[in-house]
Design a protein around this motif. Structure first.
Motif, PDB file in Angstrom:
ATOM      1  N   LEU A 187     -16.548 -43.935  22.735  1.00 14.59           N
ATOM      2  CA  LEU A 187     -17.168 -42.921  22.355  1.00 14.59           C
ATOM      3  C   LEU A 187     -17.972 -42.706  21.529  1.00 14.59           C
ATOM      4  CD1 LEU A 187     -16.001 -40.187  22.816  1.00 14.59           C
ATOM      5  CD2 LEU A 187     -14.919 -39.945  20.793  1.00 14.59           C
ATOM      6  N   GLU A 188     -19.233 -42.238  22.244  1.00 15.70           N
ATOM      7  CA  GLU A 188     -20.517 -41.705  21.843  1.00 15.70           C
ATOM      8  C   GLU A 188     -20.960 -40.623  20.895  1.00 15.70           C
ATOM      9  OE1 GLU A 188     -24.980 -43.895  23.464  1.00 15.70           O
ATOM     10  OE2 GLU A 188     -24.141 -42.368  24.787  1.00 15.70           O
ATOM     11  N   LYS A 189     -20.685 -39.984  22.088  1.00  8.15           N
ATOM     12  CA  LYS A 189     -20.949 -38.070  21.735  1.00  8.15           C
ATOM     13  C   LYS A 189     -19.072 -37.064  21.750  1.00  8.15           C
ATOM     14  CE  LYS A 189     -25.590 -38.969  22.205  1.00  8.15           C
ATOM     15  NZ  LYS A 189     -27.090 -37.972  22.892  1.00  8.15           N
ATOM     16  N   VAL A 190     -19.375 -36.369  20.952  1.00 12.06           N
ATOM     17  CA  VAL A 190     -18.581 -35.145  20.850  1.00 12.06           C
ATOM     18  C   VAL A 190     -19.437 -33.649  21.787  1.00 12.06           C
ATOM     19  CG1 VAL A 190     -16.968 -33.270  20.488  1.00 12.06           C
ATOM     20  CG2 VAL A 190     -16.640 -35.301  20.264  1.00 12.06           C
TER      21      VAL A 190
ATOM     22  N   GLY B 284     -11.899 -26.609  18.697  1.00 10.53           N
ATOM     23  CA  GLY B 284     -10.441 -26.851  17.530  1.00 10.53           C
ATOM     24  C   GLY B 284     -10.163 -28.388  16.803  1.00 10.53           C
ATOM     25  N   GLY B 285     -10.485 -29.030  17.573  1.00 10.69           N
ATOM     26  CA  GLY B 285     -10.619 -30.512  17.735  1.00 10.69           C
ATOM     27  C   GLY B 285     -11.360 -31.254  17.333  1.00 10.69           C
ATOM     28  N   ALA B 286     -12.435 -30.761  18.282  1.00  5.71           N
ATOM     29  CA  ALA B 286     -13.983 -31.402  17.994  1.00  5.71           C
ATOM     30  C   ALA B 286     -14.208 -32.375  16.519  1.00  5.71           C
ATOM     31  CB  ALA B 286     -15.539 -30.437  17.992  1.00  5.71           C
ATOM     32  N   LYS B 287     -14.105 -31.693  15.213  1.00  4.78           N
ATOM     33  CA  LYS B 287     -14.609 -32.723  14.324  1.00  4.78           C
ATOM     34  C   LYS B 287     -13.711 -33.342  13.183  1.00  4.78           C
ATOM     35  CE  LYS B 287     -15.159 -31.744   8.972  1.00  4.78           C
ATOM     36  NZ  LYS B 287     -14.774 -30.977   8.014  1.00  4.78           N
TER      37      LYS B 287
ATOM     38  N   ASP C  57     -16.244 -41.652  14.355  1.00  6.79           N
ATOM     39  CA  ASP C  57     -17.449 -41.533  13.800  1.00  6.79           C
ATOM     40  C   ASP C  57     -18.761 -41.400  14.445  1.00  6.79           C
ATOM     41  OD1 ASP C  57     -18.836 -41.644  11.655  1.00  6.79           O
ATOM     42  OD2 ASP C  57     -19.290 -43.894  11.614  1.00  6.79           O
ATOM     43  N   VAL C  58     -18.733 -40.166  15.337  1.00  6.17           N
ATOM     44  CA  VAL C  58     -19.772 -40.388  15.918  1.00  6.17           C
ATOM     45  C   VAL C  58     -20.196 -37.989  16.056  1.00  6.17           C
ATOM     46  CG1 VAL C  58     -18.685 -41.232  18.247  1.00  6.17           C
ATOM     47  CG2 VAL C  58     -18.262 -39.059  17.977  1.00  6.17           C
TER      48      VAL C  58
END
Length: 211
Positions: A49-52, A63-66, A73-74
């Motif tokens: 995983l590189e980004k959200v 709601g779960g992004a953070k 750690d992205v």
């Protein structure tokens, strides 16, 4: 670019996992919840995983992004800054409004606007600001794959709600006609809920906004 839809939350929101096949670098779009399902999908495919990415500030989409961003750690990129007030309400007001578990308020690493670009591995997606469902809603478009991620702007046979605070059907219709319907009839789009459709099919047959 490859895509996988991961339905999350009781609203069955279409969280999208996308990845660059050459690098196995991935991004997750709209992680509204069920973070363990998203993490499992990443592990099963051997992706990093590189980004959200976030299309807009409603709880079922971010709601779960953070939590996801902190776990891996992205950075978080999107939505447009006009949805900042919604992100501030993730822990309280939106939870009461939608009857969903509270999310964690956050400020994205990067706000996005019309004409911006985001990257996943070596792939680039274009950003379009599409207000109407919410003032800061954006969509993502990967031209080489002819795939767009539309959030709650356009659906198969329908469009996003505009009866919510700061919603506007006039704005939504303009966003669809000037941004989404210009992408090309052969473009497939992944909506925030429900089945995938094509721009051509909706432009000709969508009863709410015709091209």
């Amino acid at each position: 670019m490859k895509f996988q839809i991961i339905p999350v939350t009781p609203f069955q929101q279409n969280c999208t996992l996308m990845w660059d096949e050459n690098t196995n670098k991935a991004a997750v779009v709209d992680p509204g919840g069920d973070i363990s399902k998203i993490s499992d999908a990443l592990k099963q495919r051997g992706l990093t995983l590189e980004k959200v990415f976030v299309t807009h500030g409603h709880l079922d989409h971010c709601g779960g992004a953070k939590k996801l961003a902190e776990e891996f750690d992205v950075p978080i990129e999107g939505p447009h800054k006009d949805d900042a007030y919604l992100l501030e309400q993730l822990g309280s007001e939106q939870s009461r409004m939608w009857g969903l578990p509270a999310g964690e308020p956050f400020t994205p690493t990067r706000w996005l606007d019309q004409g911006d670009e985001v990257t996943v591995g070596n792939e680039t997606l274009k950003v379009f600001h599409c207000p109407g469902h919410s003032p800061g809603h954006i969509i993502f478009f990967h031209a080489p794959s002819k795939v767009a991620i539309s959030g709650d702007v356009l659906f198969a046979g329908s469009v996003g709600r505009t009866d919510l605070p700061k919603g506007s059907f006039t704005q939504l219709s303009k966003s669809i006609k000037e941004n989404m319907y210009t992408l090309g009839d052969d473009v497939q789009f992944i909506p925030g809920h429900g089945p995938v459709s094509s721009i051509g099919y909706e432009r000709k047959g969508n009863a709410f906004v015709k091209g």
